[in-house]
Design an enzyme around this catalytic site. Sequence first.
Site, PDB file in Angstrom:
ATOM      1  N   HIS A 222      45.657 -24.276  63.119  1.00 35.26           N
ATOM      2  CA  HIS A 222      45.946 -24.922  64.411  1.00 35.26           C
ATOM      3  C   HIS A 222      44.746 -25.807  64.752  1.00 35.26           C
ATOM      4  O   HIS A 222      44.396 -26.706  63.988  1.00 35.26           O
ATOM      5  CB  HIS A 222      46.226 -23.807  65.431  1.00 35.26           C
ATOM      6  CG  HIS A 222      46.804 -24.245  66.743  1.00 35.26           C
ATOM      7  ND1 HIS A 222      47.212 -25.527  67.013  1.00 35.26           N
ATOM      8  CD2 HIS A 222      47.027 -23.547  67.909  1.00 35.26           C
ATOM      9  CE1 HIS A 222      47.663 -25.603  68.264  1.00 35.26           C
ATOM     10  NE2 HIS A 222      47.560 -24.410  68.822  1.00 35.26           N
TER      11      HIS A 222
ATOM     12  N   ASP B 142      44.389 -34.133  63.607  1.00 36.70           N
ATOM     13  CA  ASP B 142      43.071 -33.566  63.315  1.00 36.70           C
ATOM     14  C   ASP B 142      42.314 -34.330  62.233  1.00 36.70           C
ATOM     15  O   ASP B 142      41.088 -34.309  62.206  1.00 36.70           O
ATOM     16  CB  ASP B 142      43.222 -32.097  62.886  1.00 36.70           C
ATOM     17  CG  ASP B 142      43.661 -31.236  64.051  1.00 36.70           C
ATOM     18  OD1 ASP B 142      43.136 -31.452  65.148  1.00 36.70           O
ATOM     19  OD2 ASP B 142      44.541 -30.377  63.867  1.00 36.70           O
TER      20      ASP B 142
ATOM     21  N   HIS C  56      52.724 -30.985  59.257  1.00 34.02           N
ATOM     22  CA  HIS C  56      52.986 -30.552  60.629  1.00 34.02           C
ATOM     23  C   HIS C  56      54.268 -29.744  60.675  1.00 34.02           C
ATOM     24  O   HIS C  56      55.200 -30.023  59.936  1.00 34.02           O
ATOM     25  CB  HIS C  56      53.099 -31.767  61.563  1.00 34.02           C
ATOM     26  CG  HIS C  56      52.918 -31.383  62.986  1.00 34.02           C
ATOM     27  ND1 HIS C  56      53.966 -31.006  63.793  1.00 34.02           N
ATOM     28  CD2 HIS C  56      51.792 -31.273  63.724  1.00 34.02           C
ATOM     29  CE1 HIS C  56      53.490 -30.696  64.978  1.00 34.02           C
ATOM     30  NE2 HIS C  56      52.176 -30.843  64.973  1.00 34.02           N
TER      31      HIS C  56
HETATM   32  N1  COA Z   1      48.437 -29.310  52.090  1.00 33.78           N
HETATM   33  C1  COA Z   1      49.192 -29.057  50.998  1.00 33.78           C
HETATM   34  N2  COA Z   1      50.486 -28.719  51.060  1.00 33.78           N
HETATM   35  C2  COA Z   1      51.044 -28.622  52.273  1.00 33.78           C
HETATM   36  C3  COA Z   1      50.326 -28.877  53.455  1.00 33.78           C
HETATM   37  C4  COA Z   1      48.985 -29.236  53.327  1.00 33.78           C
HETATM   38  N3  COA Z   1      48.244 -29.490  54.405  1.00 33.78           N
HETATM   39  N4  COA Z   1      51.146 -28.719  54.521  1.00 33.78           N
HETATM   40  C5  COA Z   1      52.330 -28.371  54.040  1.00 33.78           C
HETATM   41  N5  COA Z   1      52.269 -28.323  52.676  1.00 33.78           N
HETATM   42  C6  COA Z   1      53.354 -27.972  51.781  1.00 33.78           C
HETATM   43  C7  COA Z   1      53.495 -26.470  51.684  1.00 33.78           C
HETATM   44  O1  COA Z   1      52.698 -25.932  50.668  1.00 33.78           O
HETATM   45  C8  COA Z   1      54.957 -26.337  51.398  1.00 33.78           C
HETATM   46  O2  COA Z   1      55.172 -26.656  50.049  1.00 33.78           O
HETATM   47  P1  COA Z   1      56.286 -25.880  49.179  1.00 33.78           P
HETATM   48  O3  COA Z   1      57.590 -26.179  49.865  1.00 33.78           O
HETATM   49  O4  COA Z   1      56.134 -26.459  47.831  1.00 33.78           O
HETATM   50  O5  COA Z   1      55.897 -24.429  49.292  1.00 33.78           O
HETATM   51  C9  COA Z   1      55.584 -27.454  52.223  1.00 33.78           C
HETATM   52  O6  COA Z   1      54.558 -28.441  52.345  1.00 33.78           O
HETATM   53  C10 COA Z   1      56.028 -26.999  53.608  1.00 33.78           C
HETATM   54  O7  COA Z   1      54.917 -26.457  54.277  1.00 33.78           O
HETATM   55  P2  COA Z   1      54.923 -25.199  55.219  1.00 33.78           P
HETATM   56  O8  COA Z   1      53.619 -24.453  55.081  1.00 33.78           O
HETATM   57  O9  COA Z   1      56.185 -24.418  55.057  1.00 33.78           O
HETATM   58  O10 COA Z   1      54.971 -25.878  56.623  1.00 33.78           O
HETATM   59  P3  COA Z   1      54.671 -25.169  57.973  1.00 33.78           P
HETATM   60  O11 COA Z   1      55.524 -25.842  58.969  1.00 33.78           O
HETATM   61  O12 COA Z   1      54.729 -23.698  57.924  1.00 33.78           O
HETATM   62  O13 COA Z   1      53.113 -25.509  58.198  1.00 33.78           O
HETATM   63  C11 COA Z   1      51.141 -26.456  58.865  1.00 33.78           C
HETATM   64  C12 COA Z   1      52.650 -26.499  58.988  1.00 33.78           C
HETATM   65  C13 COA Z   1      50.555 -27.407  59.892  1.00 33.78           C
HETATM   66  C14 COA Z   1      50.633 -25.037  59.168  1.00 33.78           C
HETATM   67  C15 COA Z   1      50.764 -26.868  57.440  1.00 33.78           C
HETATM   68  O14 COA Z   1      51.191 -28.179  57.205  1.00 33.78           O
HETATM   69  C16 COA Z   1      49.269 -26.730  57.200  1.00 33.78           C
HETATM   70  O15 COA Z   1      48.788 -25.636  56.874  1.00 33.78           O
HETATM   71  N6  COA Z   1      48.488 -27.838  57.361  1.00 33.78           N
HETATM   72  C17 COA Z   1      47.083 -27.776  57.219  1.00 33.78           C
HETATM   73  C18 COA Z   1      46.417 -27.259  58.487  1.00 33.78           C
HETATM   74  C19 COA Z   1      46.454 -28.281  59.594  1.00 33.78           C
HETATM   75  O16 COA Z   1      46.155 -29.441  59.396  1.00 33.78           O
HETATM   76  N7  COA Z   1      46.790 -27.798  60.791  1.00 33.78           N
HETATM   77  C20 COA Z   1      46.844 -28.627  61.975  1.00 33.78           C
HETATM   78  C21 COA Z   1      48.249 -28.859  62.371  1.00 33.78           C
HETATM   79  S1  COA Z   1      48.360 -30.036  63.676  1.00 33.78           S
END
Ligand code: COA
Length: 373
Positions: A220, A310, A259
């Site tokens: 987050h 971010d 996201h």
């Molecule tokens: N880096 C690499 N792969 C990513 C990614 C990232 N930052 N964000 C998503 N993915 C990939 C996942 O590995 C997943 O791949 P798969 O389908 O092959 O398993 C796919 O994209 C879907 O991601 P998922 O984790 O299910 O999405 P989510 O909605 O649960 O997660 C976040 C959203 C924001 C938690 C996630 O994108 C993330 O961890 N981002 C990095 C942290 C971040 O920047 N947070 C601030 C958010 S504003």
Amino acid sequence: MSHKSLNAGLAGINAGETSISTVGKEGVGLRYRGYAIEDLAQHASFEEVCFLLLYKTLPDKGKLCEFRERLREKRYLPTDIKTILQHLPANSHPMDVLRTGVSVLGCLEPETYNNNQNEISERLLAILPSILFYWYHYHRSGKEVITDVKDNSLAGYFLQLLHNEPADINHKAILNKSLILYAEHEFNASTFAARVTASTLSDFNSAVCAAIGTLRGPLHGGANEATMELLEKFQTPDEAEKGIKDALEKKQVIMGFGHRVYKKNDPRSPIMKQCAQTLSMTTGDSHYMPVAENIEKVMWDKKKLFPNLDFYSAVAYHLMNIQVALFTPVFVCSRLSGWAAHIIEQRKNNKLIRPNAYYIGPDPKNYIPIEDR
Ligand code: COA
């Protein structure tokens, strides 16, 4: 479809109603009470946006002026908070300091039941930078911050407390934009935590403490700090390209990308990218921006993932000489406005938030007395 794929992380679930913002309606865009984020970032001040979130309409000049003055007057620190901040370890995480400060304020200035939630919202908006920088400077130089600062903008106050001199006008404008972009985001994790706490009829400061604790994590708010750690790893754009490709092959998560709600882009990111580009030019940076842009390119080519707010915030904050550990606290100072609006909204039409869980534990068992085990 199994219950796991259906509900994991409450993704895609509407968990309530709000009139405060729309996030990615039809896949794109962000609006605060109907106003597009692009317009607000270009034309408004952060204080105007806070007023909009808290009081539902944009203020006229007179109301904005009064609001700013009220916030300026509410920056002072009670002696008891100062004493407690002095006793916190110098190596505390600033997010823990803020959470503690808000908690202590809840003891010193407890919420009364005559509906003073607006007053508390304003007090918290005003005092957060004072708490942060009192602790910060006390443990670095032993000096106390002067909270009686003329500048009546949060961006100017924050930068003046950080650098001990009136804020650079361009940096202030960029921080103002960033505060607007971070102010509100519907049912994100920290806001939801605040609403859950508020839904038990708990006090305002407890709801804010829950939100700060939730924002701290790298999935987050902590993502801006984690992004900086990532950028620092690479000396050149080529190195970054190779490093990111390797990380993706190992299925690592790249901070600052992706996201939960936006699926095409994060509308806040291009605005922040432009700020980072401006800062990169004015500071003569030949490192961070080229590395960041190459990471963005690789992430798009390889995963079709876009930077979230971010990612370029980290670059911009770094180029404004804001220390990495203070990145997420900037987010708190801004998002407090959104949290406050949501706590107030939750209370207005309250229903205890208490969902059910899919049970995946053992079948019913008979209890075996301890002497027989
Ligand atoms: N880096 C690499 N792969 C990513 C990614 C990232 N930052 N964000 C998503 N993915 C990939 C996942 O590995 C997943 O791949 P798969 O389908 O092959 O398993 C796919 O994209 C879907 O991601 P998922 O984790 O299910 O999405 P989510 O909605 O649960 O997660 C976040 C959203 C924001 C938690 C996630 O994108 C993330 O961890 N981002 C990095 C942290 C971040 O920047 N947070 C601030 C958010 S504003």
